[in-house]
Design an enzyme around this catalytic site. Structure first.
Site, PDB file in Angstrom:
ATOM      1  N   GLU A 409       0.832  -1.208   0.000  1.00  0.00           N
ATOM      2  CA  GLU A 409       0.000   0.000   0.000  1.00  0.00           C
ATOM      3  C   GLU A 409       0.868   1.261   0.000  1.00  0.00           C
ATOM      4  O   GLU A 409       0.527   2.261  -0.644  1.00  0.00           O
ATOM      5  CB  GLU A 409      -0.926  -0.002   1.223  1.00  0.00           C
ATOM      6  CG  GLU A 409      -1.920  -1.155   1.264  1.00  0.00           C
ATOM      7  CD  GLU A 409      -2.859  -1.162   0.070  1.00  0.00           C
ATOM      8  OE1 GLU A 409      -3.191  -0.066  -0.436  1.00  0.00           O
ATOM      9  OE2 GLU A 409      -3.243  -2.256  -0.375  1.00  0.00           O
ATOM     10  N   ASP A 490       3.692  -4.063  -5.643  1.00  0.00           N
ATOM     11  CA  ASP A 490       4.287  -5.333  -5.198  1.00  0.00           C
ATOM     12  C   ASP A 490       5.812  -5.260  -5.251  1.00  0.00           C
ATOM     13  O   ASP A 490       6.509  -5.724  -4.334  1.00  0.00           O
ATOM     14  CB  ASP A 490       3.800  -6.481  -6.086  1.00  0.00           C
ATOM     15  CG  ASP A 490       2.397  -6.943  -5.736  1.00  0.00           C
ATOM     16  OD1 ASP A 490       1.872  -6.507  -4.692  1.00  0.00           O
ATOM     17  OD2 ASP A 490       1.828  -7.737  -6.506  1.00  0.00           O
TER      18      ASP A 490
END
Length: 550
Positions: A409, A490
């Site tokens: 995030e 990611d």
């Protein structure tokens, strides 16, 4: 009982559960065969209608000469294959003529713009809007149904594909598939219901009836005349919203208390469901008219080029929404509590400090109050950032995996993904309202649906169905952009050293939430804003996929 017998009994129980899951997956096969036949038939009918519309609308060729050229080109395909050498100069000649027709200065551009607008207006005034909108609407419905059928074929698989065999057990794979099938069945039935409802509403002119009814109510009860168009639009909006909400309640009830409960996700009570529903209706009936009145006022007051000002207005609405949703709206439905002091909180604060994220508060939200699904998100502007973690996520993953997910995030924040998506969204809003400006004054669009006046809100409501084909195309683009952002986030988590923890966290989340482990590629490209689990794990393991430089 001996240890061996316990192990044997446990193994037999697991095998029995797998067999039951296989039966559940296979049982829906016959139903799917029937459904597939119906939907493929609808698809064929839709294609025929679209073909007839294109063939019997010669104005298309006058407005877009390139269509005419394509038609002649297709008729020459055999000659192209047999004698491409002689046909090649014709293609080059046509392309040169296109280039030569481009405006060379501002005056030519203005003249071409006037001519273009004239052709557009002439074409739009000749359209049978009701037929076109119904064709577009059914075309979109059949397209979605086709994607659903493709996806259901994948969900009927009872054996794990090689790429996920080492990631999840067969039982988890089958549980995810049965959950996906149940959700898909409900979704397809609701979509069919909504499409039939929409078609009947258009065919029997329900919209002008509601407009007339709300206008009469406004005149008799409020003493307001037709010049109060914004008030009239608000009444129309609230009334139609209530109708749509009520008609969707049976599907929501079934989805919550049957499908979600069957698969162990639902924690809601009926009273909580009703309370949430009433709160939602109240919020929509309060905030919706505020936004709608501002939108209509902007369109009415800013002239023919209203789309510039609407984009600015909607930008303001989005920023206000981002601000008030987590601070004022979501607390109406969930409780926020500060994360308790401990190793996890210290680890998250250290992570935020490591990447210079100005974390001010760290909350845990009672997501388990309604569902066992998990999530986490961040919000806030400038130096006032906050992180919210669902309590279900804390139960499903360990501390390192939670940090890995939050590092993902933080990657979105680091690379300004939210801002980029907001900009892309604003460009789409500009496009939508620019195209709307082309039809807003087309009297025939309103009269084709038996409206005697041309209310702006009604015009925009009808225009949204004209926009369907372009919206379907843009959906692919926005999902592609979103998936790109997910891969980058990611990679950011991987850069911080959380590669293995993120992989394990993603696997756990997918298994616990019974996420789609083997989606159809076309279905995924159209519907999913996130890459599949396999795609994300493959990217994390790929040494060539490097994180962006800071």
């Amino acid at each position: 009982m001996s240890e061996d017998s316990k192990v044997s009994g446990s193994s037999e129980s697991a095998d029995f559960e797998v067999e039951q899951l296989i039966k559940a997956v296979k049982t829906q096969g016959l139903v799917d065969d029937i459904v597939d036949g119906v939907y493929l038939g609808l698809l064929a009918i839709c294609i025929i209608f679209i073909f007839m519309f294109a063939v019997f609308t010669p104005d298309l060729y006058e407005l877009f000469p390139f269509f005419s050229y394509l038609a002649s080109l297709f008729s020459k395909i055999p000659n192209v294959v047999l004698n491409f050498g002689t046909f090649y100069p014709e293609i080059i000649s046509y392309l040169k003529s296109l280039l030569l027709s481009f405006p060379k200065n501002l005056d030519e551009f203005k003249a071409l713009s006037v001519l273009y607008n004239s052709h557009i207006s002439e074409f739009l005034s000749a359209i049978d809007y009701k037929t076109v909108i119904l064709v577009f609407s059914w075309g979109a419905y059949v397209w979605h149904a086709y994607l659903d059928i493709r996806q259901r074929d994948m969900l009927h698989q009872i054996y794990r594909p090689p790429q996920i065999k080492s990631l999840v057990s067969r039982k988890a794979f089958l549980e995810a598939n049965t959950y996906g099938l149940d959700k898909s069945s409900l979704k397809m039935m609701q979509s069919l219901f909504e499409q039939i409802k929409l078609t009947l509403a258009f065919y029997y002119d329900v919209l002008p009836l509601i407009w007339h009814y709300t206008g009469s109510f406004m005149h008799s009860k409020l003493g307001l005349g037709p010049e109060y168009e914004i008030t009239h639009a608000i009444l129309f909006f609230v009334f139609t919203t209530l109708i749509n909400t009520i008609s969707s309640i049976p599907f929501d009830l079934y989805g919550t208390f049957v499908v979600e409960a069957k698969h162990g996700f639902n924690n809601q009570t009926v009273s909580l469901f009703v309370t949430d529903l009433l709160k939602t209706i109240l919020l929509v009936s309060t905030l919706g008219p505020l936004v709608l009145s501002g939108l209509l006022w902007t369109i009415n007051k800013t002239g023919d080029n209203f789309y510039y000002y609407v984009m600015l207005f909607m930008m303001l609405v989005q920023f206000i929404g981002i601000t008030i949703f987590p601070t004022l709206i979501q607390p109406l439905f969930n409780k926020f509590q500060p994360l308790e002091q401990g190793d996890l909180k210290s680890a998250i604060e250290a992570l935020a400090s490591r990447v210079d994220y100005p974390l001010k508060k760290l909350y845990v939200i009672d997501g388990s109050k309604r569902s066992s699904h998990s999530n986490a998100y961040m919000y806030g502007f400038f130096k006032n950032k906050r992180i919210v973690i669902f309590d279900t996520l804390l139960k499903q993953t360990n501390s390192q995996e939670v940090c890995a997910i939050l590092a993902h995030e933080l990657g979105h924040w680091k690379y300004n993904h939210v801002l980029k998506m907001l900009v892309a969204g604003q460009l789409q809003i500009f496009l939508i309202f620019y195209l709307f400006s082309l039809v807003i004054k087309q009297q025939k669009m309103y009269s084709d649906f038996n409206f005697t006046t041309m209310p702006v809100f009604i015009g925009f409501t009808l225009f949204q169905y004209l926009y369907i084909p372009l919206d379907s195309i843009l959906t692919f683009f926005f999902n592609k952009l979103s998936r790109k952002n997910e891969f980058e986030a990611d990679a950011f988590s991987k850069k911080l050293g959380y590669k293995e923890d993120l992989k394990q966290g993603l696997i756990k989340i997918h298994v616990e939430n019974k996420g789609n482990l083997n989606p159809d590629k076309l279905y995924s490209a159209y519907h999913y804003s996130h890459p599949s689990l396999v795609e994300r794990l493959r990217a994390l393991d790929d040494p060539l996929v490097a994180p962006k430089s800071d």
